[in-house]
Scaffold this motif. Structure first.
Motif, PDB file in Angstrom:
ATOM      1  N   LYS A   8      30.002  39.405  27.845  1.00 32.05           N
ATOM      2  CA  LYS A   8      29.852  40.599  28.667  1.00 32.05           C
ATOM      3  C   LYS A   8      30.624  40.402  29.954  1.00 32.05           C
ATOM      4  O   LYS A   8      30.356  39.474  30.716  1.00 32.05           O
ATOM      5  CB  LYS A   8      28.382  40.866  28.970  1.00 32.05           C
ATOM      6  CG  LYS A   8      28.144  42.196  29.671  1.00 32.05           C
ATOM      7  CD  LYS A   8      26.654  42.471  29.840  1.00 32.05           C
ATOM      8  CE  LYS A   8      26.424  43.823  30.525  1.00 32.05           C
ATOM      9  NZ  LYS A   8      24.975  44.101  30.701  1.00 32.05           N
ATOM     10  N   ARG A   9      31.580  41.262  30.205  1.00 29.47           N
ATOM     11  CA  ARG A   9      32.440  41.141  31.387  1.00 29.47           C
ATOM     12  C   ARG A   9      31.640  41.284  32.669  1.00 29.47           C
ATOM     13  O   ARG A   9      30.558  41.856  32.703  1.00 29.47           O
ATOM     14  CB  ARG A   9      33.519  42.224  31.383  1.00 29.47           C
ATOM     15  CG  ARG A   9      34.634  42.009  30.391  1.00 29.47           C
ATOM     16  CD  ARG A   9      35.813  42.909  30.727  1.00 29.47           C
ATOM     17  NE  ARG A   9      36.484  42.447  31.943  1.00 29.47           N
ATOM     18  CZ  ARG A   9      37.356  43.167  32.639  1.00 29.47           C
ATOM     19  NH1 ARG A   9      37.661  44.389  32.254  1.00 29.47           N
ATOM     20  NH2 ARG A   9      37.916  42.682  33.722  1.00 29.47           N
ATOM     21  N   VAL A  32      44.467  41.236  29.678  1.00 28.54           N
ATOM     22  CA  VAL A  32      43.958  40.433  28.566  1.00 28.54           C
ATOM     23  C   VAL A  32      43.246  39.194  29.086  1.00 28.54           C
ATOM     24  O   VAL A  32      42.113  38.901  28.693  1.00 28.54           O
ATOM     25  CB  VAL A  32      45.100  40.045  27.602  1.00 28.54           C
ATOM     26  CG1 VAL A  32      44.575  39.116  26.507  1.00 28.54           C
ATOM     27  CG2 VAL A  32      45.730  41.289  26.980  1.00 28.54           C
ATOM     28  N   VAL A  33      43.869  38.474  30.005  1.00 29.88           N
ATOM     29  CA  VAL A  33      43.249  37.234  30.485  1.00 29.88           C
ATOM     30  C   VAL A  33      42.046  37.517  31.374  1.00 29.88           C
ATOM     31  O   VAL A  33      41.125  36.693  31.463  1.00 29.88           O
ATOM     32  CB  VAL A  33      44.260  36.330  31.216  1.00 29.88           C
ATOM     33  CG1 VAL A  33      45.421  35.975  30.308  1.00 29.88           C
ATOM     34  CG2 VAL A  33      44.764  36.961  32.509  1.00 29.88           C
ATOM     35  N   ALA A  34      42.036  38.672  32.028  1.00 25.41           N
ATOM     36  CA  ALA A  34      40.887  39.015  32.868  1.00 25.41           C
ATOM     37  C   ALA A  34      39.689  39.435  32.028  1.00 25.41           C
ATOM     38  O   ALA A  34      38.543  39.120  32.359  1.00 25.41           O
ATOM     39  CB  ALA A  34      41.264  40.135  33.835  1.00 25.41           C
ATOM     40  N   ALA A  35      39.954  40.148  30.935  1.00 25.28           N
ATOM     41  CA  ALA A  35      38.855  40.693  30.131  1.00 25.28           C
ATOM     42  C   ALA A  35      38.394  39.762  29.024  1.00 25.28           C
ATOM     43  O   ALA A  35      37.232  39.808  28.621  1.00 25.28           O
ATOM     44  CB  ALA A  35      39.290  42.029  29.521  1.00 25.28           C
ATOM     45  N   LEU A  65      42.443  47.105  39.434  1.00 27.05           N
ATOM     46  CA  LEU A  65      41.041  47.103  38.991  1.00 27.05           C
ATOM     47  C   LEU A  65      40.345  45.761  39.172  1.00 27.05           C
ATOM     48  O   LEU A  65      39.168  45.699  39.573  1.00 27.05           O
ATOM     49  CB  LEU A  65      40.991  47.518  37.519  1.00 27.05           C
ATOM     50  CG  LEU A  65      39.673  47.399  36.763  1.00 27.05           C
ATOM     51  CD1 LEU A  65      38.673  48.405  37.287  1.00 27.05           C
ATOM     52  CD2 LEU A  65      39.896  47.612  35.263  1.00 27.05           C
ATOM     53  N   GLU A  66      41.033  44.676  38.872  1.00 20.24           N
ATOM     54  CA  GLU A  66      40.361  43.376  38.872  1.00 20.24           C
ATOM     55  C   GLU A  66      39.918  42.924  40.260  1.00 20.24           C
ATOM     56  O   GLU A  66      39.084  42.024  40.379  1.00 20.24           O
ATOM     57  CB  GLU A  66      41.241  42.311  38.224  1.00 20.24           C
ATOM     58  CG  GLU A  66      41.417  42.480  36.730  1.00 20.24           C
ATOM     59  CD  GLU A  66      40.094  42.581  35.966  1.00 20.24           C
ATOM     60  OE1 GLU A  66      39.168  41.795  36.278  1.00 20.24           O
ATOM     61  OE2 GLU A  66      39.992  43.438  35.080  1.00 20.24           O
ATOM     62  N   GLY A 117      47.151  36.555  44.737  1.00 20.67           N
ATOM     63  CA  GLY A 117      47.819  35.482  44.005  1.00 20.67           C
ATOM     64  C   GLY A 117      47.823  35.750  42.515  1.00 20.67           C
ATOM     65  O   GLY A 117      48.825  35.489  41.822  1.00 20.67           O
ATOM     66  N   PHE A 118      46.721  36.292  42.006  1.00 16.20           N
ATOM     67  CA  PHE A 118      46.637  36.686  40.602  1.00 16.20           C
ATOM     68  C   PHE A 118      47.681  37.757  40.294  1.00 16.20           C
ATOM     69  O   PHE A 118      48.398  37.682  39.280  1.00 16.20           O
ATOM     70  CB  PHE A 118      45.225  37.204  40.306  1.00 16.20           C
ATOM     71  CG  PHE A 118      45.065  37.945  39.016  1.00 16.20           C
ATOM     72  CD1 PHE A 118      45.004  37.274  37.808  1.00 16.20           C
ATOM     73  CD2 PHE A 118      44.958  39.334  39.006  1.00 16.20           C
ATOM     74  CE1 PHE A 118      44.836  37.962  36.607  1.00 16.20           C
ATOM     75  CE2 PHE A 118      44.791  40.030  37.821  1.00 16.20           C
ATOM     76  CZ  PHE A 118      44.730  39.339  36.618  1.00 16.20           C
TER      77      PHE A 118
END
Length: 391
Positions: free
Chosen positions: A89-90, A171-174, A217-218, A233-234
């Motif tokens: 779960k994110r 993709v890597v965040a979710a 969003l992130e 930085g991300f």
């Protein structure tokens, strides 16, 4: 990439409503239920054929396949890459968490829907490799055949066509990393894999649209409790990974969409466009697809003044809100288009679009299907009004 040479061209951000039967199939598969793969394939193909014709008939100049053959704008990668499994779960959205009454209402609304959730994705548990090249090419081929069939029948087509692919950042965040030693190694692996999809689209002659909500969003999801510098930085690392993946694709054949999440919510924890714009303009793309219709970011058109973006870049301005069932008046749409044209100083660099997709994950859209098409028809009329005054 086409420009609005004599009139304002219209487009949208990618996803369009899927039929209930197709949505149900995607939702069942996402829950791990048994679904016939050929049934999904046939239903997705049939829906794609219908959605292509409907876009053209509604007056969309630059359209796509509506993402009908995918369950979501990025979740389809789990069927085209190795290394994914399980689920998690994110992190919640910070703005929603700040309003408990609203949060309960949103949860109740979503619980009543047949949908694929972007907030219950898989995890990465093994090495990432792109093994879905055949599927990626077939999606392109199906779309091309649909356009060619209309041409054979003597019907009109798009001025130009595009297909979408996700940013490695979303993709890597979710999709939680439980395999790679570092997040940078994970990002690099996903970037290399997605390059296959990027080039499949470009090599078929379509515009490539990169969907990069992660670059805004992130900030209020993965980085909500971390310093702003960590998030920036991300963003820098994701932009670098994307540029590497685009190295074989001409800049003018790519457009990039950034947003703060396609949901109705407070959005009072959103990072400002002026904060991220200097970083995202480093991406080697010919067009920026930005949301300027929603009430939280409409004022940020002014961020484009001066030399904020390159002289050769086009702006696809979101002038339709993809989270409300209001049908925007054509005069309102025209005013929004004209404002962007004034800021850029050249209407040829402006296209009219939507803030985001209408069904970014199957069944998750808030706008009713019939209202979606009314909005797109209003977009066409608003663009016509703006064209009369700008050209």
């Amino acid at each position: 990439m086409e420009r609005s040479k004599n009139r304002i061209l219209t487009t949208h951000t990618g996803s369009l409503p899927r039929p209930p039967a197709l949505t149900k199939l995607y939702a069942m598969r996402s829950r791990g239920e048994s679904v016939d793969a050929s049934e999904i394939e046939q239903a997705g193909h049939a829906s794609m054929l219908e959605i292509v014709s409907r876009q053209i008939d509604t007056g969309v100049d630059i359209g796509n396949n509506g993402e009908q053959q995918r369950e979501g704008f990025f979740l389809h990668v789990r069927h085209r890459m190795t290394g994914f499994g399980g689920s998690w779960k994110r992190w919640p959205r910070a703005d929603v968490e700040g309003y408990p009454v609203f949060k309960r209402s949103l949860e109740q609304q979503n619980s009543a829907k047949e949908m694929v959730s972007n907030f219950a994705p898989p995890k990465v548990i093994g090495e990432i490799n792109y093994v879905g090249a055949t599927e990626a090419v077939r999606e392109c081929t199906d779309f091309r055949e649909a356009l060619e069939a209309r041409k054979r029948d003597g019907k009109s087509g798009f001025v130009e066509a595009f297909l979408t692919a996700p940013s490695p950042g979303i993709v890597v965040a979710a999709i939680k990393n439980e395999h790679y030693d570092t997040d940078d190694a994970y990002l690099a692996a996903v970037g290399r894999a997605l390059q296959v999809e990027y080039e499949a689209i470009a090599n078929q002659g379509f515009l490539l649209q990169l969907d990069c909500p992660d670059l805004a969003l992130e900030h209020h999801i993965s980085f909500q409790d971390r310093p702003l510098g960590d998030f920036l930085g991300f963003v820098e690392r994701v932009v670098a990974a994307i540029n590497d993946g685009l190295r074989n694709i001409p800049r003018e054949r790519v457009r990039m969409h950034v947003c703060w999440g396609n949901y109705e919510g407070p959005h009072d924890r959103d990072v400002a466009l002026e904060t991220i714009l200097p970083l995202i303009v480093r991406m080697n793309v010919g067009a920026l697809v930005l949301p300027f219709a929603n009430p939280r970011h409409a004022h940020e058109v002014r961020c484009l003044q001066g030399k904020a973006i390159a002289d050769d870049q086009v702006v696809v301005a979101g002038v339709i809100d993809s989270t409300t069932n209001f049908v925007e008046h054509p005069e309102v749409i025209a005013e929004r288009i004209e404002r962007v044209a004034r800021v850029l100083g050249d209407p040829a660099r402006v296209m009219a679009g939507t803030d985001c997709g209408f069904d970014t994950s199957a069944g998750a859209g808030r706008v009713a299907e019939d209202v979606v098409w009314a909005k797109l028809a209003a977009l066409r009329e608003g663009a016509r009004l703006a064209s009369d005054r700008l050209f």
